[in-house]
Design an enzyme around this catalytic site. Structure first.
Site, PDB file in Angstrom:
ATOM      1  N   ASP A  33       0.861  -1.175   0.000  1.00 49.50           N
ATOM      2  CA  ASP A  33       0.000   0.000   0.000  1.00 49.50           C
ATOM      3  C   ASP A  33       0.897   1.223   0.000  1.00 49.50           C
ATOM      4  O   ASP A  33       1.989   1.197   0.559  1.00 49.50           O
ATOM      5  CB  ASP A  33      -0.896  -0.012   1.243  1.00 49.50           C
ATOM      6  CG  ASP A  33      -1.859  -1.199   1.212  1.00 49.50           C
ATOM      7  OD1 ASP A  33      -2.197  -1.650   0.102  1.00 49.50           O
ATOM      8  OD2 ASP A  33      -2.236  -1.685   2.286  1.00 49.50           O
ATOM      9  N   LYS A  55      -4.866   3.456  -2.623  1.00 48.42           N
ATOM     10  CA  LYS A  55      -5.238   4.864  -2.722  1.00 48.42           C
ATOM     11  C   LYS A  55      -4.112   5.770  -2.261  1.00 48.42           C
ATOM     12  O   LYS A  55      -3.371   5.447  -1.355  1.00 48.42           O
ATOM     13  CB  LYS A  55      -6.450   5.118  -1.824  1.00 48.42           C
ATOM     14  CG  LYS A  55      -7.684   4.378  -2.263  1.00 48.42           C
ATOM     15  CD  LYS A  55      -8.880   4.896  -1.489  1.00 48.42           C
ATOM     16  CE  LYS A  55      -9.981   3.869  -1.402  1.00 48.42           C
ATOM     17  NZ  LYS A  55      -9.909   2.993  -0.251  1.00 48.42           N
ATOM     18  N   MET A 169     -12.338   2.459  10.720  1.00 54.03           N
ATOM     19  CA  MET A 169     -12.891   3.243   9.609  1.00 54.03           C
ATOM     20  C   MET A 169     -14.205   3.923  10.018  1.00 54.03           C
ATOM     21  O   MET A 169     -15.153   3.990   9.229  1.00 54.03           O
ATOM     22  CB  MET A 169     -13.134   2.346   8.377  1.00 54.03           C
ATOM     23  CG  MET A 169     -11.845   1.824   7.789  1.00 54.03           C
ATOM     24  SD  MET A 169     -12.081   0.816   6.318  1.00 54.03           S
ATOM     25  CE  MET A 169     -12.592  -0.729   7.023  1.00 54.03           C
TER      26      MET A 169
END
Ligand code: SAH
Length: 505
Positions: A33, A55, A169
């Site tokens: 990531d 991302k 999250m």
């Protein structure tokens, strides 16, 4: 051959598992990531291909389908592939989809579980998820819905379970989560601890209640702990001596690991800004090879840096090559490099500078006793170095061969690294050449407020270049340097106490 889905842990590189480190060390490709911790990527061989996916805040992102296809392609090509994922690969991380894609394509895979942020982040904030009398269970829930903002979880049912609720999250949806947990029966006064960037030097803990959670000032990424345990405050990480401080390390890239590890264990963030790179000597090493071939003809071989040791020892053809020659090291770091090659230094001076070494070496044998040794010293070292040692040895009657073992040249760090350096709290210099090249590369204005030097020679070089040296290590080793950093940066708790006593009547 195999694709490893590896949990990297929540941030602190020390929380990678032993198995994770093992498969990284054997990787041909690392798919990570974009926010992965750099020091974990360094565990892969330098030759391994590193591919950042996922991302980025305002940059390009790779879709999950593209990541799956990449893993299948690299795995089918017969490569050892490590897919490094934050926390645990099977906890809210789409590891299941990656494993399913590999299975469908017939590519062998292995799952290396990781330390999940759900458990580790509260632990680093001093919040235990279960505690006698407070919670007998914990429920880990994602606050992220199906992308439409709504969360499909039955929060009222979660409230009924009792015990601790851990939300990942959940920053964006915290208002709705709080409302539904309240309507499920949790008390408005239920304690909440939200931990952002846990296990990292940027860790921040915000404490509130369920009633106030919706309006609390929170930012992702955070783990939100809801329940009676969230009132506990067994803080330890945020109390480490260098917690939250950023220290710039200027050693050459391959020598930063030991210092980085020590500073991280004290809670500091480190920026590696190697300002020098090590190169072959000008003659390609011919003189060094010749010296190595006749090393047994010297009385002393004197090493003034670990670099010289690392260059010289591999050139010896036989473990017995030193013969009668004795070995001196300028300080413990150099002695340690020798020890790693099973050479125990005969002399390490008390002061780890050239002058100390001159005092520590015996005088040469008188010319008449020329049986053993003829008063010869071999000094393999950097192309550019002070002449104190060879001059002093010659003045004492030694016959000195100075041989170029390596050259140093200034490294060229990228501009974003220099910008980060200017915002750091401190910079640690381990040699004169790192100071000189830092000022050359970054300019004197980029220097962080606190300058710490390993010893007097380095400090003198820093002052000569106009820097203000806050602390000089009392013991000229990496440990001494770390102590000096602590002295310069640690919050002065004792001073606060003294101040209070003085102020009281
Ligand atoms: N697989 C990961 C979770 C990925 S989901 C794991 O097992 O930890 C991403 C969420 O994890 C973030 O939104 C946040 O809620 C949490 N998270 C991961 N690392 C974190 C950290 N260092 N500090 C706080 N929260 C973290």
């Amino acid at each position: 051959m195999t694709v490893y889905l590896v949990g990297a842990g929540p941030g602190d590189p020390g929380l990678l598992t032993v198995r994770g480190a093992e498969v990284l060390a054997g990787a041909d490709v690392v798919v990570h990531d974009r926010l992965s911790v750099a020091s974990l990527l360094e565990l892969a061989p330098p030759s391994a291909e590193r591919i950042g996916v996922g991302k980025t805040p305002r940059g390009p992102s790779t879709s999950q389908e593209e990541i799956n296809a990449l893993l299948v392609a690299k795995g089918s090509a017969g490569l050892e592939v490590v897919r490094l994922k934050g926390g645990d690969p099977f906890v809210f991380a789409r590891g299941a989809e990656e494993a399913a894609a590999l299975a469908a394509a017939g590519v062998a895979f292995e799952v290396v579980p990781g330390v999940t942020s759900a458990v580790a982040v509260p632990a680093y904030a001093g919040v235990p998820l279960t505690a006698r009398g407070l919670a007998t269970s914990f429920t880990v829930v994602t606050g992220h819905g199906d992308g439409l903002g709504a969360t499909p979880t039955d929060w009222e049912a979660v409230a009924q379970v009792g015990g601790t609720v851990v939300v990942l999250m959940g920053v964006a949806t915290r208002g709705e989560i709080a409302r539904r947990l309240l309507s499920g029966g949790l008390a408005p006064s239920t304690p909440v601890a939200s931990v952002r960037w846990g296990t990292r030097p940027e860790q921040r803990t915000v404490r509130t209640t369920l009633a106030a959670l919706g309006d609390a000032d929170l930012e992702p990424p955070a783990v939100i702990v809801i329940g009676d345990v969230a009132a506990l405050d067994l803080a330890w990480y945020e109390r480490l001596a260098l917690f939250g401080r950023t220290v710039v390390i200027t050693r050459p890239r391959h020598q930063t690991a030991a210092l980085t590890r020590r500073l991280q264990r004290l809670g500091a963030a480190t920026i590696a800004l190697p300002t020098i790179e090590i190169d072959e000597p000008a003659d390609g090493g011919a003189a060094l090879r010749a010296a190595a071939a006749s090393v047994g003809s010297y009385d002393w071989v004197v090493f003034t840096s670990a670099n010289a040791v690392e260059r010289f020892l591999p050139l010896l053809r036989d473990a017995r090559a030193f013969g009668p020659a004795r070995v001196a090291a300028i300080g413990p770091g150099t002695a340690q490099a020798l020890a790693e090659a099973r050479v125990v230094a005969d002399v390490v001076p008390e002061r780890f500078v050239a002058e100390g070494l001159l005092d520590a070496l015996p005088p040469p044998p008188p010319p008449a006793s020329a049986g053993r040794g003829r008063g010869r010293v071999l000094l393999p070292r950097a192309a550019v170095a002070r002449d104190v040692l060879p001059d002093g040895l010659r003045a004492a009657g030694w016959d000195v061969d100075v041989v170029e073992a390596y050259r140093t040249r200034p490294a060229r760090p990228p501009p974003e690294a220099l910008a980060a350096v200017a915002r750091a709290d401190a910079i640690a210099f381990t040699s004169s050449s790192t100071v000189t090249s830092f000022v050359e590369v970054a300019g004197p204005d980029a220097v962080p407020p606190v300058v710490v030097c390993i010893g007097p020679v380095t400090a003198a070089s820093a002052r000569r270049l106009g820097l203000t040296v806050a602390v000089e290590a009392a013991v000229h080793t990496l440990d001494g340097l770390v102590d000096a950093l602590v002295a310069a940066l640690a919050p002065t708790r004792q001073a606060t106490v003294v101040g209070r006593e003085e102020a009281s009547p």
